[in-house]
Every structure is written in C-alpha cells, then in structure tokens.
Design a protein around this motif. Sequence first.
Motif, PDB file in Angstrom:
ATOM      1  N   GLU A  19     -65.826 102.994  86.942  1.00  0.00           N
ATOM      2  CA  GLU A  19     -64.612 103.785  87.121  1.00  0.00           C
ATOM      3  C   GLU A  19     -64.304 103.976  88.603  1.00  0.00           C
ATOM      4  O   GLU A  19     -65.202 103.947  89.446  1.00  0.00           O
ATOM      5  CB  GLU A  19     -64.780 105.149  86.456  1.00  0.00           C
ATOM      6  N   ASP A  20     -63.035 104.179  88.892  1.00  0.00           N
ATOM      7  CA  ASP A  20     -62.580 104.397  90.252  1.00  0.00           C
ATOM      8  C   ASP A  20     -63.378 105.526  90.910  1.00  0.00           C
ATOM      9  O   ASP A  20     -63.597 106.569  90.299  1.00  0.00           O
ATOM     10  CB  ASP A  20     -61.088 104.739  90.233  1.00  0.00           C
ATOM     11  N   GLY A  21     -63.820 105.311  92.154  1.00  0.00           N
ATOM     12  CA  GLY A  21     -64.541 106.323  92.910  1.00  0.00           C
ATOM     13  C   GLY A  21     -66.045 106.327  92.713  1.00  0.00           C
ATOM     14  O   GLY A  21     -66.753 107.104  93.346  1.00  0.00           O
ATOM     15  N   ARG A  42     -60.694  94.097  89.598  1.00  0.00           N
ATOM     16  CA  ARG A  42     -60.216  95.387  89.086  1.00  0.00           C
ATOM     17  C   ARG A  42     -59.526  96.213  90.161  1.00  0.00           C
ATOM     18  O   ARG A  42     -58.731  97.093  89.859  1.00  0.00           O
ATOM     19  CB  ARG A  42     -61.380  96.185  88.492  1.00  0.00           C
ATOM     20  N   GLY A  43     -59.827  95.963  91.436  1.00  0.00           N
ATOM     21  CA  GLY A  43     -59.146  96.671  92.517  1.00  0.00           C
ATOM     22  C   GLY A  43     -59.447  98.151  92.606  1.00  0.00           C
ATOM     23  O   GLY A  43     -58.615  98.923  93.079  1.00  0.00           O
ATOM     24  N   LEU A  44     -60.633  98.554  92.179  1.00  0.00           N
ATOM     25  CA  LEU A  44     -61.017  99.963  92.219  1.00  0.00           C
ATOM     26  C   LEU A  44     -61.464 100.365  93.618  1.00  0.00           C
ATOM     27  O   LEU A  44     -61.885  99.535  94.417  1.00  0.00           O
ATOM     28  CB  LEU A  44     -62.163 100.220  91.237  1.00  0.00           C
ATOM     29  N   SER A  45     -61.415 101.656  93.885  1.00  0.00           N
ATOM     30  CA  SER A  45     -61.970 102.197  95.124  1.00  0.00           C
ATOM     31  C   SER A  45     -63.420 102.549  94.826  1.00  0.00           C
ATOM     32  O   SER A  45     -63.702 103.531  94.130  1.00  0.00           O
ATOM     33  CB  SER A  45     -61.183 103.441  95.548  1.00  0.00           C
ATOM     34  N   LEU A  46     -64.345 101.716  95.325  1.00  0.00           N
ATOM     35  CA  LEU A  46     -65.764 101.876  95.030  1.00  0.00           C
ATOM     36  C   LEU A  46     -66.573 102.018  96.301  1.00  0.00           C
ATOM     37  O   LEU A  46     -66.155 101.566  97.369  1.00  0.00           O
ATOM     38  CB  LEU A  46     -66.291 100.665  94.255  1.00  0.00           C
TER      39      LEU A  46
END
Length: 102
Positions: A19-21, A42-46
């Motif tokens: 999940e994002d973050g 997915r382009g998430l902020s990880l």
Amino acid sequence: MSVEHEKQLAAEAAAELIEDGMTVGLGTGSTVAYLLPALAHRGLSLRCVATSPRTEEAALMLDLRVEPSQLTPFRMPHKTGPARGSTQDKAISPLPRSRTQG
C-alpha cells in the motif's frame, strides 16, 4: 507452468498487497527481479530498504526510493584518493562510528 512463471505470479501478487506509504524490504532472492518492476509499475510512494547493492541498484534504476539499511553494512564504490583516481569496493557501515567499533 514453469518455476520462473510461478515466481513472476507470486511477485506480482505480493506487489498488489503493498500500500501507498509503506516501508518495503527488498530481498536478494531471484523473485525480487519480478517484484521490482511490479512495484515500480504501481507508482506508489514507498520507502524501500534493500538487503544487497545489486537489489538496491535494480530498484533505483526503476525509480524506486531506496534508503540505506540500518541492519547490515553495504558495499559501495569508494574513491581511494584524487592522486590515484581509482575506485575500489569498500565496506561502508551505515551505523554511527561509535556503534561499529569495539
């Protein structure tokens, strides 16, 4: 179904659980080669932490944010000096100096 295809499916399924973050540990196994592109897609902020320089490099090439691990030393190129101009592999510990001595 081949073993490599099973690894790819497992990695893609794992990437869907992220999940994002989140902070994500990136291992050194062969399946991580399938996980990294799936995460990048997915382009998430990880916040990723790699357990090896090879995994770190692969993640960075896919524009994933990788931070140094606080648990294990890692290896990175280190210049020996301007006069020599050469590069050698040297172990670098991310821990504070006082905690790595003794």
